[in-house]
Motif scaffolding. Structure first.
Motif, PDB file in Angstrom:
ATOM      1  N   LEU A 267       0.841  -1.188   0.000  1.00 32.30           N
ATOM      2  CA  LEU A 267       0.000   0.000   0.000  1.00 32.30           C
ATOM      3  C   LEU A 267       0.880   1.243   0.000  1.00 32.30           C
ATOM      4  CD1 LEU A 267      -2.523  -1.091   2.797  1.00 32.30           C
ATOM      5  CD2 LEU A 267      -2.747  -1.437   0.329  1.00 32.30           C
ATOM      6  N   ARG A 268       0.603   2.181  -0.882  1.00 35.69           N
ATOM      7  CA  ARG A 268       1.308   3.460  -0.932  1.00 35.69           C
ATOM      8  C   ARG A 268       0.283   4.582  -0.912  1.00 35.69           C
ATOM      9  NH1 ARG A 268       4.849   0.531  -4.901  1.00 35.69           N
ATOM     10  NH2 ARG A 268       3.245   1.044  -6.455  1.00 35.69           N
ATOM     11  N   ALA A 269       0.581   5.642  -0.140  1.00 36.59           N
ATOM     12  CA  ALA A 269      -0.382   6.735  -0.030  1.00 36.59           C
ATOM     13  C   ALA A 269       0.279   7.965   0.559  1.00 36.59           C
ATOM     14  CB  ALA A 269      -1.562   6.308   0.848  1.00 36.59           C
ATOM     15  N   ASP A 270      -0.415   9.080   0.456  1.00 34.93           N
ATOM     16  CA  ASP A 270       0.013  10.312   1.104  1.00 34.93           C
ATOM     17  C   ASP A 270      -0.010  10.105   2.618  1.00 34.93           C
ATOM     18  OD1 ASP A 270      -0.876  13.012   2.467  1.00 34.93           O
ATOM     19  OD2 ASP A 270       0.111  13.581   0.583  1.00 34.93           O
ATOM     20  N   LYS A 271       1.122  10.351   3.284  1.00 32.37           N
ATOM     21  CA  LYS A 271       1.232  10.040   4.708  1.00 32.37           C
ATOM     22  C   LYS A 271       0.372  10.941   5.576  1.00 32.37           C
ATOM     23  CE  LYS A 271       4.664   8.936   8.238  1.00 32.37           C
ATOM     24  NZ  LYS A 271       6.123   8.792   8.539  1.00 32.37           N
ATOM     25  N   SER A 272       0.222  12.199   5.196  1.00 30.87           N
ATOM     26  CA  SER A 272      -0.576  13.103   6.016  1.00 30.87           C
ATOM     27  C   SER A 272      -2.062  12.793   5.910  1.00 30.87           C
ATOM     28  CB  SER A 272      -0.313  14.558   5.606  1.00 30.87           C
ATOM     29  OG  SER A 272      -0.716  14.795   4.264  1.00 30.87           O
ATOM     30  N   ARG A 273      -2.468  12.328   4.761  1.00 33.07           N
ATOM     31  CA  ARG A 273      -3.892  12.046   4.548  1.00 33.07           C
ATOM     32  C   ARG A 273      -4.268  10.642   5.008  1.00 33.07           C
ATOM     33  NH1 ARG A 273      -6.861  13.977  -1.007  1.00 33.07           N
ATOM     34  NH2 ARG A 273      -8.933  14.284  -0.092  1.00 33.07           N
ATOM     35  N   PHE A 274      -3.350   9.692   4.791  1.00 28.15           N
ATOM     36  CA  PHE A 274      -3.594   8.290   5.139  1.00 28.15           C
ATOM     37  C   PHE A 274      -2.430   7.766   5.978  1.00 28.15           C
ATOM     38  CE2 PHE A 274      -5.479   8.936   0.855  1.00 28.15           C
ATOM     39  CZ  PHE A 274      -6.818   8.749   1.172  1.00 28.15           C
ATOM     40  N   PRO A 275      -2.297   8.218   7.208  1.00 26.11           N
ATOM     41  CA  PRO A 275      -1.148   7.784   8.020  1.00 26.11           C
ATOM     42  C   PRO A 275      -1.200   6.311   8.433  1.00 26.11           C
ATOM     43  CG  PRO A 275      -2.638   9.155   9.295  1.00 26.11           C
ATOM     44  CD  PRO A 275      -3.107   9.236   7.891  1.00 26.11           C
ATOM     45  N   VAL A 276      -2.385   5.701   8.399  1.00 27.59           N
ATOM     46  CA  VAL A 276      -2.524   4.288   8.754  1.00 27.59           C
ATOM     47  C   VAL A 276      -2.834   3.492   7.493  1.00 27.59           C
ATOM     48  CG1 VAL A 276      -3.903   2.594  10.027  1.00 27.59           C
ATOM     49  CG2 VAL A 276      -3.274   4.767  11.105  1.00 27.59           C
ATOM     50  N   LEU A 277      -2.037   2.451   7.229  1.00 29.78           N
ATOM     51  CA  LEU A 277      -2.209   1.581   6.064  1.00 29.78           C
ATOM     52  C   LEU A 277      -2.290   0.134   6.554  1.00 29.78           C
ATOM     53  CD1 LEU A 277       0.495   3.152   3.692  1.00 29.78           C
ATOM     54  CD2 LEU A 277      -1.966   3.628   3.706  1.00 29.78           C
ATOM     55  N   LEU A 278      -3.432  -0.501   6.353  1.00 31.40           N
ATOM     56  CA  LEU A 278      -3.673  -1.841   6.890  1.00 31.40           C
ATOM     57  C   LEU A 278      -4.138  -2.793   5.801  1.00 31.40           C
ATOM     58  CD1 LEU A 278      -5.789  -0.813  10.029  1.00 31.40           C
ATOM     59  CD2 LEU A 278      -3.343  -1.332   9.997  1.00 31.40           C
ATOM     60  N   SER A 279      -3.746  -4.068   5.956  1.00 33.36           N
ATOM     61  CA  SER A 279      -4.286  -5.122   5.114  1.00 33.36           C
ATOM     62  C   SER A 279      -4.247  -6.429   5.903  1.00 33.36           C
ATOM     63  CB  SER A 279      -3.498  -5.234   3.799  1.00 33.36           C
ATOM     64  OG  SER A 279      -4.193  -6.081   2.885  1.00 33.36           O
ATOM     65  N   ASN A 280      -4.571  -7.532   5.233  1.00 25.16           N
ATOM     66  CA  ASN A 280      -4.622  -8.830   5.915  1.00 25.16           C
ATOM     67  C   ASN A 280      -3.241  -9.302   6.345  1.00 25.16           C
ATOM     68  OD1 ASN A 280      -6.581  -8.943   3.325  1.00 25.16           O
ATOM     69  ND2 ASN A 280      -7.615  -9.921   5.041  1.00 25.16           N
ATOM     70  N   GLY A 281      -3.210 -10.147   7.364  1.00 26.13           N
ATOM     71  CA  GLY A 281      -1.976 -10.824   7.745  1.00 26.13           C
ATOM     72  C   GLY A 281      -1.103 -10.006   8.662  1.00 26.13           C
ATOM     73  N   ALA A 282       0.206 -10.064   8.423  1.00 25.62           N
ATOM     74  CA  ALA A 282       1.181  -9.395   9.288  1.00 25.62           C
ATOM     75  C   ALA A 282       1.929  -8.321   8.498  1.00 25.62           C
ATOM     76  CB  ALA A 282       2.166 -10.417   9.847  1.00 25.62           C
ATOM     77  N   LEU A 283       2.266  -7.233   9.175  1.00 25.10           N
ATOM     78  CA  LEU A 283       3.061  -6.172   8.564  1.00 25.10           C
ATOM     79  C   LEU A 283       4.510  -6.633   8.485  1.00 25.10           C
ATOM     80  CD1 LEU A 283       3.200  -3.193   7.577  1.00 25.10           C
ATOM     81  CD2 LEU A 283       3.692  -2.572   9.955  1.00 25.10           C
ATOM     82  N   VAL A 284       5.069  -6.674   7.261  1.00 23.02           N
ATOM     83  CA  VAL A 284       6.440  -7.157   7.084  1.00 23.02           C
ATOM     84  C   VAL A 284       7.417  -6.036   6.753  1.00 23.02           C
ATOM     85  CG1 VAL A 284       5.732  -9.480   6.442  1.00 23.02           C
ATOM     86  CG2 VAL A 284       5.976  -7.748   4.653  1.00 23.02           C
ATOM     87  N   GLU A 285       6.894  -4.871   6.347  1.00 19.14           N
ATOM     88  CA  GLU A 285       7.801  -3.779   5.968  1.00 19.14           C
ATOM     89  C   GLU A 285       6.991  -2.495   5.867  1.00 19.14           C
ATOM     90  OE1 GLU A 285      10.905  -2.657   2.304  1.00 19.14           O
ATOM     91  OE2 GLU A 285       9.540  -4.388   2.136  1.00 19.14           O
ATOM     92  N   SER A 286       7.594  -1.381   6.275  1.00 18.80           N
ATOM     93  CA  SER A 286       6.945  -0.076   6.106  1.00 18.80           C
ATOM     94  C   SER A 286       8.025   0.993   6.099  1.00 18.80           C
ATOM     95  CB  SER A 286       5.933   0.191   7.224  1.00 18.80           C
ATOM     96  OG  SER A 286       6.576   0.259   8.482  1.00 18.80           O
ATOM     97  N   GLY A 287       7.700   2.164   5.568  1.00 21.13           N
ATOM     98  CA  GLY A 287       8.669   3.240   5.532  1.00 21.13           C
ATOM     99  C   GLY A 287       8.162   4.432   4.758  1.00 21.13           C
ATOM    100  N   ASP A 288       9.011   5.455   4.671  1.00 22.30           N
ATOM    101  CA  ASP A 288       8.653   6.692   3.985  1.00 22.30           C
ATOM    102  C   ASP A 288       9.121   6.661   2.539  1.00 22.30           C
ATOM    103  OD1 ASP A 288       7.480   7.775   6.245  1.00 22.30           O
ATOM    104  OD2 ASP A 288       9.380   8.642   6.954  1.00 22.30           O
ATOM    105  N   LEU A 289       8.403   7.411   1.703  1.00 21.00           N
ATOM    106  CA  LEU A 289       8.738   7.571   0.295  1.00 21.00           C
ATOM    107  C   LEU A 289       8.887   9.057   0.005  1.00 21.00           C
ATOM    108  CD1 LEU A 289       6.070   5.102  -1.174  1.00 21.00           C
ATOM    109  CD2 LEU A 289       8.530   4.650  -0.958  1.00 21.00           C
TER     110      LEU A 289
END
Length: 876
Positions: free
Chosen positions: A155-177
């Motif tokens: 999942l990629r999105a504007d951080k200020s507008r969508f600071p929470v990004l969720l989907s099924n299972g376990a979070l394996v990686e996240s970071g800033d772009l």
């Protein structure tokens, strides 16, 4: 029941194709792996998918992917662009070889998705609903439950507008772009069908906790809500933890991921969705505090949270082969959540609540044009089969198996089912076979409960021979025709039964009688006097029961039966018999037939129960509640709304006025109990508002003041709403003052304002129609939020005397809603057809008006298949 009128010819209409269970074939191609990349935006989300597909069997057929609007912008096979063709609601393309990698992309607009299926926007937040067939609105796919895949989602999105990004299972990686954006990668190791896919993106805050499974695995728990709502999530979190512990203790089932997330959404067609590891909930089933939620709301939250969690095994780990098997997961899981709620509170009260719901929704469904088995044979639109029959009657069928097996053998059957089908898409037959082998039951005849629509009719008569001291129980079963099933074979009907000694006021032990023949007789010795029959105790079978009784039997059972449900049932029948006799008397002296007890006896029984120390207040409130007008209508061949309303109001007034001092004492006593969520305090609040209702029904001179005093002094929503419900039906100055005060206090809180709408349209006030028109134009009413639509219209159509007012204006109001709402949200709209579809149960004048409304709907150009199916079946 035979039709009492014949429908006029319907206008020509293009009916959607019918899908038949008998035509099931496995998919030609399976998708083994799914990699999804989302560039999220409210108005333009881009989706890139990489699908690992495999040919399923020896054939040369093309790949066909289900598609609903989300046509591919690009499509390649093994890196090479291919030409695809559209075949109705699918796209097709040819693939050589047994395996291939398919890449495709789509572009969708969540903010215009008013159907709330697929990916949609809700107040600046993005979320999904994919059950039953919403995933095809995101990408073209083999969108069916027997196609199970392993998913990885970026999942990629504007951080200020969508600071929470969720989907099924376990979070394996996240970071800033770059550019103020960020990403999150989620991986679900468990193969799942596409209907269990989920994502959520938004500006949310989380309430966090944890749970340790019985094998020692740590699970992080989180409930995500909008800022400001986090203080109302504690009860839902506690319910989740209790559900996890209960499933381990009762079924031996552990949770299987390191994280379990819940998100509350304000715009949602359903109550909640069990997506693997990421449950999405209608906010009404998450948010609660004493000021905004009633005790009923607290119970509903606990039950729905449990239901969705239990789906992790009965629905996710073992899912449905096809949508005809929907009750495999829903009926079983409803049974599981009912048992959980019974363990958390009062088993007796919970059983009464569940049966009341069954009779209010499922029994009429079974007796009308939309009747269908819990495993249907065909459908036009699967969303129409998320019904009380599939859910609630499906739960009763599981309960009957549990009753016949007993706790230990039922658990053994469930263990075998989960062990045998873990990771598979199974059928109802798979469950029945596992129960046969694991529990040691012969369910050959019992399978008919899955195949037949309609509510069985059971007649019971107890014959006594004083000379031999023998009591003989005579039983008979029969069935009324339902659409497509004019004649039905016999079914096994398990009836928990006891014979109560009139002198000892006790029985020798309960027995389970299974009625398998058209007629059966069982004899019991040692009864010098005729015993009193207590049958279908605990509502062990979902049947309509007709018992031949002596005139004093029902009062005896109310006072002395040791089965709480049987006591409740006896009083309900006592009241029904009296009201039916009163209605018949309106046709003239001598019109009434049967053995209804006198009004004096009714009052005496109520008076005894008001002060019965064996009852706690919660059970007391249940047993002393009168049957609804709608339920009374179901007891009549032709429903007479005005007569029912007058008779019930008259009886309620008599009970209120003749026991007025007792009701005042109860109200005063209950009012002194401080607020808490203890069983005793909840019971006190329940009986308090019931007593207030009887005081108002007595037309006591101070009734409005007593109600307003409860409203004004209330320190919790249960008392406040209970008082406002009474005031809403009164013609008193305090009514408008209380309604205005309530609205001003909670303006901006959508869930509480829903209550404000419902209390007015469900009231007995003489101006409900006029108030309905005002509320439709109210600035807080909107067609785009399903909760608000249901809050306004469901109490109205359930308000029998109001909706069925002889002019037919209630029917016209509902028809106007259907025509306006269908282009926006067909799934929600289709639920409103059933009230009009009951036209055969009413007099010719009303029936003609209801048919006219159905035909007006059917003539609407561009009518959705959801609504078309319901209307066509209602007119057949």
């Amino acid at each position: 029941m035979a039709d009492i009128q014949t429908a006029t010819a319907s206008p020509a209409v293009h009916e959607p194709p019918v899908i038949y269970r008998a035509d099931y074939q496995p998919p030609d191609w399976r998708v083994e792996t799914v990699s999804l990349e989302f560039d999220l935006d409210l108005s333009a989300t881009e989706v890139h998918a990489t699908l690992g597909i495999v040919r399923n069997g020896d054939h040369d057929r093309a790949v066909r992917l289900d598609c609903d609007g989300a046509l591919p912008q690009t499509l390649a096979v093994d890196g090479q662009p291919v030409n695809w063709r559209q075949e109705g609601s699918r796209i097709a393309f040819d693939v050589q070889g047994e395996r291939a990698i398919v890449t495709l992309s789509t572009r969708i607009a969540p903010d215009t998705n008013t159907q709330l299926m697929g990916l949609f926007a809700s107040n600046g937040m993005l979320c999904t609903q994919c059950e039953a067939e919403g995933f095809r609105r995101i990408i073209p796919f083999v969108d069916r439950p027997d196609n199970m895949s392993v998913y990885e989602v970026l999942l990629r999105a504007d951080k200020s507008r969508f600071p929470v990004l969720l989907s099924n299972g376990a979070l394996v990686e996240s970071g800033d772009l770059d550019g103020g954006r960020h990403y999150a990668r989620w991986r679900d190791p468990h193969p799942k069908p596409s209907y269990l896919f989920a994502l959520v993106a938004g500006d949310l805050v989380a309430t966090r906790d944890s749970f340790t499974t019985k094998s020692g695995t740590h699970v992080d728990l989180a409930i995500f809500v909008r800022a400001g709502d986090e203080g109302r999530t504690a009860h839902a979190m506690q319910a989740l933890k209790a559900s996890m512990a209960w499933d381990e203790r009762v079924y031996g089932l552990e949770y299987d991921l390191p994280v379990f997330n819940i998100v509350a959404v304000s715009d949602f067609n359903m109550g909640a969705m069990e997506n693997k590891g990421l449950n999405i909930f209608n906010s009404r089933y998450i948010l609660a505090d004493p000021d905004t939620a009633t005790d009923y709301d607290y119970d509903a939250i606990e039950g729905v949270v449990a239901h969705e969690y239990f789906h992790n095994w009965s629905g996710n780990r073992v899912t449905c082969r096809d949508w005809f098997q929907l009750s495999l997961k829903e009926g079983f899981t409803v049974y599981r959540d009912q048992c959980f709620s019974a363990d958390m509170g009062s088993e007796a009260v919970k059983r009464i609540e569940d049966v009341r719901m069954l009779r209010a929704a499922q029994f009429p469904e079974d007796a009308g044009p939309l009747a269908h088995p819990i495993r249907p044979d065909s459908y036009m639109e699967i969303s129409n089969f998320y019904t009380s029959t599939v859910y609630n009657k499906g739960a009763e069928v599981i309960r009957m198996m549990a009753t016949m097996a007993g706790p230990e053998r039922f658990r053994a059957g469930c263990d075998l089912y989960f062990a045998r089908h873990d990771g598979e898409a199974a059928t109802c037959e798979d469950f029945v076979r596992a129960m046969e082998e694991g529990a040691g039951l012969d369910l050959g005849q019992f399978r008919r409960w899955y195949e037949q629509a309609g509510t069985p009719q059971v007649q019971a008569r107890l014959e006594h021979d004083a000379a031999t001291g023998t009591a003989t129980l005579h039983l008979r079963q029969n069935f009324t025709p339902t659409p497509g099933q004019p004649a039905k074979p016999l079914m096994p009907i398990p009836l928990r039964t006891a014979l109560i000694d009139r002198d000892m006021k006790a029985h020798r032990g309960e027995m389970l009688v299974v009625l398998t023949e058209a007629e059966q007789a069982l004899s019991f010795t040692g009864y010098a006097r005729a015993p009193v029959l207590s049958i279908n105790r605990g509502f062990s079978a979902p049947v309509n029961l007709d018992v031949a009784r002596a005139s004093g039997d029902l009062p005896f059972l109310v006072r002395h039966d040791d089965d709480p449900f049987a006591r409740y049932e006896a009083l309900q029948q006592l009241v029904i018999d009296r009201l039916i006799a009163d209605i018949a008397d309106m046709d003239g002296p001598g019109a009434a037939q049967g053995h209804a007890v006198s009004l004096d006896e009714i009052i005496a029984v109520f008076g005894d129960l008001v002060s019965d120390q064996r009852l706690d207040d919660s059970m007391r409130a249940e047993i002393l509640s009168l049957p609804t007008e709608a339920f009374l209508g179901e007891q009549m061949l032709i429903v007479r709304p005005e007569a029912i309303h007058v008779a019930r109001k008259s009886l309620r007034k008599a009970i209120g006025s003749r026991l007025l001092n007792q009701w005042r004492i109860v109200h005063e006593r209950a009012s002194s109990v401080p607020y808490s969520l203890s069983r005793e305090a909840r019971g006190a609040r329940k009986i308090k508002s019931l007593a207030l209702g009887y005081i108002a029904s007595a037309e006591a001179g101070d009734a409005a003041m007593v109600a307003f005093d409860q409203f004004a002094r209330a320190d919790n929503m249960t008392d406040r709403q209970g008082a406002l419900a009474v005031l809403a039906s009164m013609q008193a100055d305090q009514r408008e003052t209380a309604l205005d005060s309530f609205y001003n206090r909670y303006q901006g809180n959508a869930l509480v304002i829903d209550k404000w709408f419902s209390l007015q349209t469900g009231s007995a006030h003489p101006r409900v129609h006029e108030q309905m028109l005002e509320l439709i134009r109210h600035k807080d009413f909107t067609l785009t939020n399903p909760n608000r639509v249901r809050a306004l219209y469901w109490p109205f159509v359930s308000n029998q005397a109001v909706f069925h007012e002889a002019s037919g204006r209630g029917y016209e109001l509902l028809t106007d809603l259907v025509l306006k709402l269908d282009p926006l949200n067909p799934q929600t709209t289709a639920r409103f057809i059933a009230p009009l579809g009951r036209w055969r149960r009413f007099d010719e004048a009303r029936a003609a008006k209801m048919r006219d409304c159905l035909e007006r709907i059917l003539a609407q150009p561009g009518l959705s298949k959801d609504v078309t199916e319901q209307v066509v079946k209602s007119l057949e």
